[in-house]
Design a protein around this motif. Structure first.
Motif, PDB file in Angstrom:
ATOM      1  N   GLY A   6     -12.581   7.496  14.772  1.00 11.90           N
ATOM      2  CA  GLY A   6     -13.611   6.845  15.557  1.00 11.90           C
ATOM      3  C   GLY A   6     -14.858   7.714  15.611  1.00 11.90           C
ATOM      4  N   THR A   7     -15.933   7.165  16.133  1.00 14.29           N
ATOM      5  CA  THR A   7     -17.114   7.971  16.414  1.00 14.29           C
ATOM      6  C   THR A   7     -17.190   8.209  17.916  1.00 14.29           C
ATOM      7  N   THR A   8     -17.897   9.233  18.323  1.00 15.29           N
ATOM      8  CA  THR A   8     -18.114   9.515  19.736  1.00 15.29           C
ATOM      9  C   THR A   8     -19.586   9.353  20.055  1.00 15.29           C
ATOM     10  N   SER A   9     -19.908   8.454  20.973  1.00 18.30           N
ATOM     11  CA  SER A   9     -21.318   8.217  21.280  1.00 18.30           C
ATOM     12  C   SER A   9     -21.962   9.458  21.897  1.00 18.30           C
ATOM     13  N   LEU A  10     -21.195  10.221  22.687  1.00 16.64           N
ATOM     14  CA  LEU A  10     -21.762  11.441  23.254  1.00 16.64           C
ATOM     15  C   LEU A  10     -22.130  12.429  22.159  1.00 16.64           C
ATOM     16  N   GLY A  11     -21.239  12.627  21.201  1.00 20.46           N
ATOM     17  CA  GLY A  11     -21.513  13.559  20.119  1.00 20.46           C
ATOM     18  C   GLY A  11     -22.704  13.146  19.290  1.00 20.46           C
TER      19      GLY A  11
ATOM     20  N   ALA B 231     -25.194  11.228  20.220  1.00 19.11           N
ATOM     21  CA  ALA B 231     -26.412  11.331  21.026  1.00 19.11           C
ATOM     22  C   ALA B 231     -26.809  12.786  21.257  1.00 19.11           C
ATOM     23  N   ALA B 232     -25.864  13.604  21.702  1.00 21.03           N
ATOM     24  CA  ALA B 232     -26.191  14.986  22.044  1.00 21.03           C
ATOM     25  C   ALA B 232     -26.658  15.774  20.828  1.00 21.03           C
TER      26      ALA B 232
ATOM     27  N   THR C  20     -29.267   5.390  20.822  1.00 22.05           N
ATOM     28  CA  THR C  20     -28.796   5.840  19.510  1.00 22.05           C
ATOM     29  C   THR C  20     -28.405   4.687  18.582  1.00 22.05           C
ATOM     30  N   ARG C  21     -28.991   3.536  18.780  1.00 22.32           N
ATOM     31  CA  ARG C  21     -28.619   2.388  17.945  1.00 22.32           C
ATOM     32  C   ARG C  21     -28.838   2.689  16.470  1.00 22.32           C
ATOM     33  N   ASP C  22     -30.037   3.145  16.113  1.00 18.36           N
ATOM     34  CA  ASP C  22     -30.350   3.399  14.707  1.00 18.36           C
ATOM     35  C   ASP C  22     -29.543   4.573  14.157  1.00 18.36           C
ATOM     36  N   LEU C  23     -29.370   5.611  14.981  1.00 20.20           N
ATOM     37  CA  LEU C  23     -28.576   6.760  14.549  1.00 20.20           C
ATOM     38  C   LEU C  23     -27.130   6.357  14.285  1.00 20.20           C
ATOM     39  N   THR C  24     -26.592   5.508  15.148  1.00 24.27           N
ATOM     40  CA  THR C  24     -25.206   5.066  14.981  1.00 24.27           C
ATOM     41  C   THR C  24     -25.046   4.269  13.699  1.00 24.27           C
TER      42      THR C  24
END
Length: 257
Positions: free
Chosen positions: A39-44, A46-47, A58-62
Motif C-alpha cells: 500500500g501507499t501511506t498518505s502521511l509518508g 505528504a511529509a 497530495t492529489r497530483d503527487l499520489t
C-alpha cells in the motif's frame, strides 16, 4: 497481477499483511522481501514533500507515485485520503485514473464527515471501476470516541454502497474487534499497533487484512535520528543499511511517470 488476485488475498486463512511505502525505493525493498501486495501511506507521501496529510494537498503527487509504482511486480493499493474531492463523480474519475495507472485497490477515509456522502463516493467508484477493491475507512476510533453503534452504522452504510472491505484504524481491543466482526459481511482491516495484538492474534480473531500505515515511514525517520545521534556522540552506529549500489540498483529499475 490482477484485482481479483488482490481481492483473493483478503479471503485466506492468514490475514494479508500490507506494508505501506512512500516512494519507489521503499516499495521495491518491500517487494524484494516477498510482499505480494503493497500500500501507499498518505502521511509518508505528504511529509516527504513538505505537505500536510489529510488536507487534499497530495492529489497530483499520489497519482504520479502510482504511475511510478503501478507497473511493479506487486499489487498496489492506494491511500487516497477522502478521494481528494467532495463530489462523488470526481472521486470516481480519479479512482479510474488510479486504476489505469496500475492500482488494484483504493483506501477511502470518511474523516468522520457525512456517512451518506462517503457511501455515495464508494458507490460512484464501484460504478466507474467495478474491479477496483474499495477499502472503506471510518475514523470513529481514529478521530472520534470509538462509539460502537456509530462504527457499525457507518460500516453498514459503506458495505451497502459496495465496499469490498472496511477499515477501522485505532481499534485494537480484541473483544471489540470480535464484536464488530459479527456485524460485517466483508473483510475487516485493522491498523497494526506495536502495543496491540500480533498479526497472528488478529488473524485468529477473524481480521483479514492488517495494514502498517505510516509506521515504516516514521520508523525510517527514527532511524535517521538514532544514526545521527550515534555518530555525533561517538557511538557505533548499527542497523540494516543498504549499500549505495543497492539503492542505485533500485533506482535504475524505476519507470518514468
Amino acid at each position: 497481477m490482477s484485482t481479483r488476485e488482490f481481492a483473493a488475498l483478503h479471503h485466506t486463512e492468514t490475514p494479508l499483511l500490507l506494508p505501506n511505502a512512500w516512494d519507489h525505493a521503499s516499495a521495491a525493498l518491500l517487494a524484494a522481501q516477498g510482499f505480494k501486495a503493497i500500500g501507499t501511506t498518505s502521511l509518508g507521501v505528504a511529509a516527504a514533500a513538505g505537505l500536510p496529510d489529510g488536507e487534499a494537498a497530495t492529489r497530483d503527487l499520489t497519482l504520479s507515485l502510482v504511475r511510478r509504482l503501478g507497473t511493479g511486480l506487486y499489487l498496489l493499493s492506494v491511500d487516497a485520503e477522502d478521494g481528494f474531492s467532495q463530489d462523488p463523480h470526481e472521486v470516481a474519475e480519479w479512482a479510474r485514473e488510479l486504476a489505469d495507472a496500475g492500482a488494484v485497490g483504493i483506501n477511502l477515509e470518511d474523516g468522520l464527515g457525512s456517512a451518506e456522502l462517503h457511501a455515495a463516493k464508494i458507490a460512484a467508484v464501484k460504478s466507474a471501476v467495478p474491479d477496483l477493491f474499495v477499502n472503506a475507512r471510518t475514523d470513529t476510533h481514529w478521530l472520534g470516541d470509538g462509539d460502537e453503534r456509530e462504527t457499525v452504522r457507518r460500516l453498514d452504510a459503506y458495505q451497502q454502497a459496495g465496499a469490498d472491505g472496511v477499515f477501522v484504524p485505532g481499534l485494537t481491543d480484541p473483544a471489540r474487534i470480535s464484536a464488530l466482526l459479527k456485524t460485517l459481511d466483508v473483510p475487516l482491516n485493522i491498523l497494526y499497533s506495536p502495543a496491540g495484538p500480533t498479526v497472528a492474534h488478529l488473524g485468529d480473531l477473524g481480521v483479514r487484512r492488517v495494514s502498517l500505515g505510516s509506521l515504516l515511514y516514521r520508523r525510517a525517520l527514527g532511524a535517521v535520528l538514532d544514526t545521527v545521534a550515534d555518530i555525533r556522540d561517538g557511538r557505533p552506529s548499527g542497523g540494516n543499511t543498504p549499500t549505495y549500489d543497492d539503492v542505485q540498483a533500485l533506482s535504475a529499475q524505476s519507470p518514468q511517470p
